[in-house]
Design an enzyme around this catalytic site. Structure first.
Site, PDB file in Angstrom:
ATOM      1  N   PRO A 176      -7.266   8.352 -11.439  1.00 46.01           N
ATOM      2  CA  PRO A 176      -7.302   8.148  -9.990  1.00 46.01           C
ATOM      3  C   PRO A 176      -6.561   6.881  -9.563  1.00 46.01           C
ATOM      4  O   PRO A 176      -6.547   5.883 -10.280  1.00 46.01           O
ATOM      5  CB  PRO A 176      -8.792   7.981  -9.690  1.00 46.01           C
ATOM      6  CG  PRO A 176      -9.495   7.995 -11.009  1.00 46.01           C
ATOM      7  CD  PRO A 176      -8.490   7.940 -12.099  1.00 46.01           C
ATOM      8  N   ARG A 183       1.764   4.537   5.915  1.00 47.35           N
ATOM      9  CA  ARG A 183       0.950   5.757   5.810  1.00 47.35           C
ATOM     10  C   ARG A 183       0.679   6.459   7.146  1.00 47.35           C
ATOM     11  O   ARG A 183       0.777   7.683   7.222  1.00 47.35           O
ATOM     12  CB  ARG A 183      -0.370   5.459   5.086  1.00 47.35           C
ATOM     13  CG  ARG A 183      -0.208   5.309   3.565  1.00 47.35           C
ATOM     14  CD  ARG A 183      -1.546   5.077   2.870  1.00 47.35           C
ATOM     15  NE  ARG A 183      -2.563   5.978   3.365  1.00 47.35           N
ATOM     16  CZ  ARG A 183      -2.699   7.245   2.992  1.00 47.35           C
ATOM     17  NH1 ARG A 183      -1.909   7.745   2.077  1.00 47.35           N
ATOM     18  NH2 ARG A 183      -3.629   8.001   3.521  1.00 47.35           N
ATOM     19  N   CYS A 243      12.225  -2.157  15.106  1.00 50.45           N
ATOM     20  CA  CYS A 243      13.002  -1.330  16.019  1.00 50.45           C
ATOM     21  C   CYS A 243      13.110   0.080  15.463  1.00 50.45           C
ATOM     22  O   CYS A 243      14.090   0.451  14.813  1.00 50.45           O
ATOM     23  CB  CYS A 243      14.367  -1.959  16.251  1.00 50.45           C
ATOM     24  SG  CYS A 243      14.164  -3.481  17.158  1.00 50.45           S
ATOM     25  N   GLU A 244      12.070   0.833  15.696  1.00 51.42           N
ATOM     26  CA  GLU A 244      11.893   2.168  15.129  1.00 51.42           C
ATOM     27  C   GLU A 244      10.550   2.638  15.675  1.00 51.42           C
ATOM     28  O   GLU A 244       9.728   1.819  16.063  1.00 51.42           O
ATOM     29  CB  GLU A 244      11.823   2.029  13.606  1.00 51.42           C
ATOM     30  CG  GLU A 244      11.733   3.283  12.810  1.00 51.42           C
ATOM     31  CD  GLU A 244      13.014   4.076  12.801  1.00 51.42           C
ATOM     32  OE1 GLU A 244      12.973   5.207  13.297  1.00 51.42           O
ATOM     33  OE2 GLU A 244      14.038   3.575  12.324  1.00 51.42           O
TER      34      GLU A 244
HETATM   35  C1  LIG Z   1      -0.050   9.441  -7.924  1.00 52.50           C
HETATM   36  C2  LIG Z   1      -0.583  10.008  -9.145  1.00 52.50           C
HETATM   37  C3  LIG Z   1      -1.946   9.943  -9.433  1.00 52.50           C
HETATM   38  C4  LIG Z   1      -2.964   9.319  -8.500  1.00 52.50           C
HETATM   39  O1  LIG Z   1      -3.244  10.101  -7.379  1.00 52.50           O
HETATM   40  P1  LIG Z   1      -4.372   9.660  -6.348  1.00 52.50           P
HETATM   41  O2  LIG Z   1      -4.359  10.680  -5.302  1.00 52.50           O
HETATM   42  O3  LIG Z   1      -4.014   8.303  -5.834  1.00 52.50           O
HETATM   43  O4  LIG Z   1      -5.672   9.604  -7.090  1.00 52.50           O
HETATM   44  C5  LIG Z   1      -2.377  10.458 -10.639  1.00 52.50           C
HETATM   45  N1  LIG Z   1      -1.494  11.031 -11.504  1.00 52.50           N
HETATM   46  C6  LIG Z   1      -0.183  11.108 -11.269  1.00 52.50           C
HETATM   47  C7  LIG Z   1       0.718  11.724 -12.270  1.00 52.50           C
HETATM   48  C8  LIG Z   1       0.323  10.615 -10.077  1.00 52.50           C
HETATM   49  O5  LIG Z   1       1.635  10.707  -9.839  1.00 52.50           O
END
Ligand SMILES: *Cc1c(COP(=O)(O)O)cnc(C)c1O
Length: 404
Positions: free
Chosen positions: A262, A300, A330-331
């Protein structure tokens, strides 16, 4: 405002006086809490490993912190591998799961000695011919729809990620022809998983693939664990997932390490992004609060349409009014449209929640703006872990020549 957020005994106003704005603040106690929470849900799996997906937040001090917690590292570029090694992770504690990279980059990872998940047949064949003795993992696309929206869903059939489950015969042929040792199977279906059923379907598919390889050491079930972004928002039910893994998966996986990787779950809620309001601008239809940041620091909301709660730290009991919060570049850099926030005055300090994952790590120098400082708090003490950039930082890499 004294107690914001309630569980941190540090006044964020004081932090802005000390470190300036815009400012990223991370609560390391929350990171620790989240890490231990996953451990708790999966405690009965003997051979269990969490690899922090460091692209969520790559600050080396945060990597150090994860190392102390006992985590491994999930990386997606050779540079992330290098930062991980610098942070003191052993090569075998780092897993490298790149997509679309060159053979030469993978060779560097082999040289570094890290675990590697390969996600396409072409590279697998080339590596197999050149380095058949270097054990590798295979990233499988289970061909399911995971992920909260299209941009972050990566496990479907048209995805550029992974080797399709339907290509298993081709995969096996390459493994046989090259003699390459497959020691891991991996999937990552996308971020923000809400439907556990879909995730479990993927897990079953992975188990199915795993049964074709008899030298497996690990099965990596990826991540995509969702955290709540507002009061009534959903999150991935890890408690349930833990129960499922206990009943169905861990029994099948005797002597095989079960891995999760994660990013967001571990760091998102630990993060706060603090900005100052430069100007309040009334138009005939809208009240804009213009802050000293933009998508250069925090993309995000614009890139994923993600919602991040905004609190006015300077006027927490002010009357609720509707604001469209925008940046200073500026966007179009709109953080939110017509959201109720305690009355905002020029000079007020606003704070975005859930700013620990994919926020600083996606920042840029657009408009030649400096990237913010980062501060981490642990047990009510604050530590600067990145200084604000200066003009020298921007100019350092430019080469000034007189053309023509
Ligand atoms: C980005 C990524 C994650 C983490 O994903 P989350 O949604 O932030 O938990 C895990 N494994 C791989 C291969 C990724 O590219």
């Amino acid at each position: 405002m004294k107690n914001y957020p309630k569980n941190i005994g540090i006044n964020f106003h004081d932090l802005t006086k000390r470190y300036g704005t815009p400012l990223y603040v991370y609560d390391a106690n929350k990171i620790e809490f989240q890490y231990k929470l996953i451990k708790k849900y999966f405690f009965y799996i003997e051979n269990f490993k969490i690899n922090y997906a460091c692209k969520a937040n790559t600050n080396i001090s945060i990597l150090n912190f994860f190392k102390k917690l006992g985590s491994g590292l999930d990386t997606v570029s050779i540079q992330e591998v290098e930062i991980g090694l610098k942070a003191g992770f052993k090569p075998k504690e780092i897993i490298y799961t790149p997509n679309g990279v060159s053979l030469s980059e993978i060779k560097k990872a082999i040289k570094a000695g890290v675990l590697i998940n390969i996600d396409n047949l072409s590279l697998l064949e080339q590596i197999g011919h050149e380095n058949p003795n270097y054990p590798i993992g295979i990233r499988i696309t289970p061909n399911i729809i995971g992920g909260g929206n299209k941009k972050i869903s990566v496990g479907h059939i048209n995805s550029k990620f992974g080797i399709s489950y339907y290509q298993l015969p081709n995969l096996k042929r390459i493994v046989e022809n090259t003699g390459i040792k497959v020691e891991g199977i991996h999937m990552h279906t996308g971020s923000d998983i809400i439907d556990l059923e879909v995730f479990l379907q993927g897990a079953y598919i992975l188990l199915n693939v795993a049964s074709s390889f008899n030298e497996l050491k690990y099965i990596d079930f990826g991540s995509g664990f969702k955290v709540p972004y507002h009061k009534n928002d959903t999150k991935t039910d890890l408690d349930m997932l833990g129960v499922f893994f206990k009943q169905k998966i861990s029994r099948v996986c005797k002597n095989i390490k079960i891995v999760f990787e994660p990013g967001k779950f571990l760091v998102s809620e630990s993060g706060y992004f603090i900005v100052k309001v430069n100007v309040i601008k009334h138009t005939t239809s809208t009240v804009f609060a213009c802050v000293d940041s933009g998508f250069n620091h925090f993309i995000r909301p614009m890139f994923y349409d993600s919602y991040h709660q905004i609190d006015n730290l300077s006027n927490p009991s002010g009357k609720l009014r509707s604001y469209t919060v925008v940046g200073y570049i500026c966007e179009s850099d709109t953080f939110c449209v017509n959201i109720k926030i305690n009355e905002i005055r020029e000079g007020d300090i606003l704070c975005f929640r859930n700013a620990g994952a994919y926020c600083f790590s996606m920042s840029s120098n657009y408009n030649s703006r400096y990237r913010p400082s980062e501060v981490i708090i642990y047990n009510n003490k604050s530590f600067l872990i990145r200084r604000r950039e200066k003009m020298q930082d921007l100019l350092k890499k430019m080469i000034e020549i007189d053309i023509g």
